[in-house]
Write a protein that holds these residues in place. Structure first.
Motif, PDB file in Angstrom:
ATOM      1  N   THR A  34       0.811  -1.227   0.000  1.00 30.46           N
ATOM      2  CA  THR A  34       0.000   0.000   0.000  1.00 30.46           C
ATOM      3  C   THR A  34       0.837   1.266   0.000  1.00 30.46           C
ATOM      4  O   THR A  34       0.348   2.318  -0.368  1.00 30.46           O
ATOM      5  CB  THR A  34      -0.918   0.061   1.246  1.00 30.46           C
ATOM      6  OG1 THR A  34      -0.114  -0.184   2.405  1.00 30.46           O
ATOM      7  CG2 THR A  34      -2.036  -0.938   1.194  1.00 30.46           C
ATOM      8  N   ASP A 193       6.331  -3.911  11.760  1.00 30.92           N
ATOM      9  CA  ASP A 193       5.184  -4.214  10.889  1.00 30.92           C
ATOM     10  C   ASP A 193       5.264  -5.669  10.401  1.00 30.92           C
ATOM     11  O   ASP A 193       4.998  -5.947   9.232  1.00 30.92           O
ATOM     12  CB  ASP A 193       5.173  -3.236   9.697  1.00 30.92           C
ATOM     13  CG  ASP A 193       3.880  -3.308   8.874  1.00 30.92           C
ATOM     14  OD1 ASP A 193       2.826  -3.701   9.419  1.00 30.92           O
ATOM     15  OD2 ASP A 193       3.941  -2.975   7.674  1.00 30.92           O
ATOM     16  N   PHE A 195       3.763  -8.382   9.870  1.00 33.70           N
ATOM     17  CA  PHE A 195       2.485  -9.048   9.606  1.00 33.70           C
ATOM     18  C   PHE A 195       2.717 -10.234   8.660  1.00 33.70           C
ATOM     19  O   PHE A 195       3.731 -10.284   7.966  1.00 33.70           O
ATOM     20  CB  PHE A 195       1.513  -8.048   8.960  1.00 33.70           C
ATOM     21  CG  PHE A 195       0.790  -7.168   9.944  1.00 33.70           C
ATOM     22  CD1 PHE A 195       1.482  -6.383  10.848  1.00 33.70           C
ATOM     23  CD2 PHE A 195      -0.605  -7.119   9.965  1.00 33.70           C
ATOM     24  CE1 PHE A 195       0.814  -5.574  11.767  1.00 33.70           C
ATOM     25  CE2 PHE A 195      -1.290  -6.313  10.866  1.00 33.70           C
ATOM     26  CZ  PHE A 195      -0.577  -5.535  11.768  1.00 33.70           C
ATOM     27  N   PHE A 214       8.862   0.476   8.126  1.00 27.76           N
ATOM     28  CA  PHE A 214       8.467   1.062   9.418  1.00 27.76           C
ATOM     29  C   PHE A 214       9.529   0.787  10.483  1.00 27.76           C
ATOM     30  O   PHE A 214       9.317   1.120  11.654  1.00 27.76           O
ATOM     31  CB  PHE A 214       7.120   0.495   9.895  1.00 27.76           C
ATOM     32  CG  PHE A 214       5.930   1.018   9.140  1.00 27.76           C
ATOM     33  CD1 PHE A 214       5.472   2.318   9.353  1.00 27.76           C
ATOM     34  CD2 PHE A 214       5.263   0.225   8.215  1.00 27.76           C
ATOM     35  CE1 PHE A 214       4.367   2.801   8.656  1.00 27.76           C
ATOM     36  CE2 PHE A 214       4.165   0.706   7.511  1.00 27.76           C
ATOM     37  CZ  PHE A 214       3.722   2.000   7.738  1.00 27.76           C
ATOM     38  N   PHE A 276      -2.300   0.125  15.061  1.00 26.07           N
ATOM     39  CA  PHE A 276      -2.792  -0.341  13.756  1.00 26.07           C
ATOM     40  C   PHE A 276      -4.252   0.039  13.543  1.00 26.07           C
ATOM     41  O   PHE A 276      -4.673   0.304  12.414  1.00 26.07           O
ATOM     42  CB  PHE A 276      -2.527  -1.844  13.582  1.00 26.07           C
ATOM     43  CG  PHE A 276      -1.055  -2.105  13.367  1.00 26.07           C
ATOM     44  CD1 PHE A 276      -0.472  -1.877  12.120  1.00 26.07           C
ATOM     45  CD2 PHE A 276      -0.236  -2.489  14.415  1.00 26.07           C
ATOM     46  CE1 PHE A 276       0.890  -2.046  11.919  1.00 26.07           C
ATOM     47  CE2 PHE A 276       1.136  -2.671  14.231  1.00 26.07           C
ATOM     48  CZ  PHE A 276       1.699  -2.450  12.987  1.00 26.07           C
ATOM     49  N   ARG A 280      -5.316   2.431  10.269  1.00 27.00           N
ATOM     50  CA  ARG A 280      -6.427   1.942   9.440  1.00 27.00           C
ATOM     51  C   ARG A 280      -7.598   2.920   9.475  1.00 27.00           C
ATOM     52  O   ARG A 280      -8.213   3.200   8.438  1.00 27.00           O
ATOM     53  CB  ARG A 280      -6.873   0.573   9.951  1.00 27.00           C
ATOM     54  CG  ARG A 280      -5.868  -0.513   9.625  1.00 27.00           C
ATOM     55  CD  ARG A 280      -6.226  -1.813  10.264  1.00 27.00           C
ATOM     56  NE  ARG A 280      -5.351  -2.882   9.804  1.00 27.00           N
ATOM     57  CZ  ARG A 280      -5.706  -4.147   9.720  1.00 27.00           C
ATOM     58  NH1 ARG A 280      -6.923  -4.527  10.080  1.00 27.00           N
ATOM     59  NH2 ARG A 280      -4.861  -5.051   9.280  1.00 27.00           N
ATOM     60  N   ARG A 296      -8.002  -1.422   4.883  1.00 26.13           N
ATOM     61  CA  ARG A 296      -7.985  -2.452   5.929  1.00 26.13           C
ATOM     62  C   ARG A 296      -8.921  -2.018   7.047  1.00 26.13           C
ATOM     63  O   ARG A 296      -9.009  -0.839   7.376  1.00 26.13           O
ATOM     64  CB  ARG A 296      -6.569  -2.639   6.448  1.00 26.13           C
ATOM     65  CG  ARG A 296      -5.617  -3.087   5.346  1.00 26.13           C
ATOM     66  CD  ARG A 296      -4.207  -3.240   5.889  1.00 26.13           C
ATOM     67  NE  ARG A 296      -3.220  -3.033   4.868  1.00 26.13           N
ATOM     68  CZ  ARG A 296      -2.361  -3.958   4.456  1.00 26.13           C
ATOM     69  NH1 ARG A 296      -2.398  -5.163   4.959  1.00 26.13           N
ATOM     70  NH2 ARG A 296      -1.469  -3.683   3.531  1.00 26.13           N
TER      71      ARG A 296
HETATM   72  N1  LIG Z   1       0.314  -4.066   8.400  1.00 23.54           N
HETATM   73  C1  LIG Z   1      -0.504  -2.878   8.369  1.00 23.54           C
HETATM   74  C2  LIG Z   1      -0.498  -2.184   7.033  1.00 23.54           C
HETATM   75  C3  LIG Z   1       0.826  -1.809   6.454  1.00 23.54           C
HETATM   76  O1  LIG Z   1       1.685  -1.273   7.332  1.00 23.54           O
HETATM   77  C4  LIG Z   1      -1.957  -3.221   8.712  1.00 23.54           C
HETATM   78  O2  LIG Z   1      -2.335  -4.386   8.573  1.00 23.54           O
HETATM   79  O3  LIG Z   1      -2.687  -2.321   9.099  1.00 23.54           O
END
Ligand SMILES: N[C@@H](CCO)C(=O)O
Ligand SMILES: Nc1ncnc2c1ncn2[C@@H]1O[C@H](COP(=O)(O)OP(=O)(O)OP(=O)(O)O)[C@@H](O)[C@H]1O
Length: 322
Positions: A34, A193, A195, A214, A276, A280, A296
């Motif tokens: 993104t 980050d 994920f 990040f 987060f 978002r 998201r």
């Molecule tokens: N990992 C982040 C988005 C990108 O940094 C999220 O899921 O909100």
């Protein structure tokens, strides 16, 4: 999709003349991601990722991000290696944007993480923390409490559009986090980050970590908290303690958490969930600049905040104390 800046074949050909990676065979924009514009490049020298850094990445931070990947890759952390140009530089310019080429990593990110994946991620995170200890550059985490407050200032008036009562609920979280946030815990370079979409596997073997944009200096245990949030909740929003135990055991096999980190973990998990939720929520209300990027869901993270609020001890995440 995350290609904000288009490039032409002739621009790219000219850019590649500064590198020793052979002739361009083909290139294609990558839809995932993104933040930046990413392309996959096939040249006579191999396969690479080309990234054009967009507005949300500060150009002055690039030596930290790319230097860190270089540092970690040389210390046996599986991550992309920035490719040096013939003049030794790793950052160039393409289509008016800072740009870099990094090596391509094989693997796929897990759409449904298993307990085995969680353990591997815990091990890899500890390895990253240890390997980063002698990285000479520093970068403040601008997405810690003051940064969250700035995001919140830009959202709070409209946040009840997302869920009624959210403004009051999140204000209470801020009060608790500001009162209790640790002043001092073991710190160093964190990914910030990590994920599932930033971790590649070949089967259940971890093959690489990506997206260091990040990365910063902050508490190691805050990075552990982010991974618990990102890896150990199920699609029905329940916390899977077996996955939590695996992730924490994997981490502690290389870097045991100390007593202060263990005690702080519930609050760090709550803070990380807020972080987060806020990014978002901000994107949900304001939309990321000029691209068709899939938004998201902030409410997924509101649920995680609610879960962490009622945790008393890190054993509820599956932590086995030695
Ligand atoms: N990992 C982040 C988005 C990108 O940094 C999220 O899921 O909100
Ligand atoms: N070194 C690499 N090897 C293979 N694929 C990569 C590599 N780096 C990036 N990719 C691919 O590009 C996609 C986007 O990369 P990345 O996550 O770094 O982008 P981003 O714009 O910073 O996104 P976000 O921060 O939202 O995750 C990844 O999902 C992956 O498919």
């Amino acid at each position: 999709m995350a290609v904000y800046t288009d490039i032409t074949e002739s621009e790219l050909g000219a850019f590649l003349r500064d590198y020793n990676i052979g002739e361009l065979l083909s290139y294609k924009g990558i839809a995932e991601g993104t933040e930046n514009s990413n392309f996959i490049l096939h040249t006579t020298g191999g396969t690479f990722i080309l990234t054009l850094y967009e507005k949300r990445v500060d150009r002055d931070d690039l030596p930290f991000f790319l230097g860190l990947m270089d540092h970690l890759a040389q210390r046996d952390v599986s991550c992309p290696l920035p490719v040096k140009r013939a003049d030794g530089e790793i950052i160039g310019e393409l289509a008016g944007r800072p740009a870099a080429i990094i090596t391509f990593l094989e693997g796929m990110w897990p759409r449904r993480p298993t307990t085995a994946h969680c353990r591997e991620v815990g091990v890899a995170l500890a390895k990253l923390h240890l390997a980063g200890q002698d990285f000479p550059l520093q970068r403040r985490n601008d997405l810690s409490l003051p940064g969250w407050q700035r995001l919140w200032d830009g959202c709070r008036e409209r946040c009840d559009e997302v869920e009624h009562g959210l403004e009051a609920e999140v204000s209470d979280d801020f009060a608790a986090l500001e009162a209790g946030w640790p002043a001092d815990l073991p710190s160093g370079v964190i990914h910030a980050d990590l994920f599932p979409d930033n971790v590649f596997f070949l089967g259940e073997r971890l093959s690489g970590l990506i997206d260091f944009y990040f990365a910063c200096n902050d508490f190691y245990a805050y990075d552990v908290a982010t991974c618990l949030n990102a890896w150990c909740f199920e699609r029905d929003h329940s916390f899977n303690i077996t996955k939590g135990a695996a992730l924490l055991a994997g981490y502690q096999s290389l870097r045991p958490l100390d007593a202060a980190e263990v005690e702080a973990l519930p609050l760090l998990c709550r803070g990380s969930a807020l972080r987060f939720m806020l990014t978002r929520l901000y994107d949900w209300l304001h939309g990321p600049d000029g691209a068709m990027v899939q938004k998201r869901d902030p409410l997924e993270y509101v649920r995680k905040m609610r879960f962490h609020r009622q945790i008393i001890s890190a054993t509820e995440y599956g932590l086995q104390q030695s």
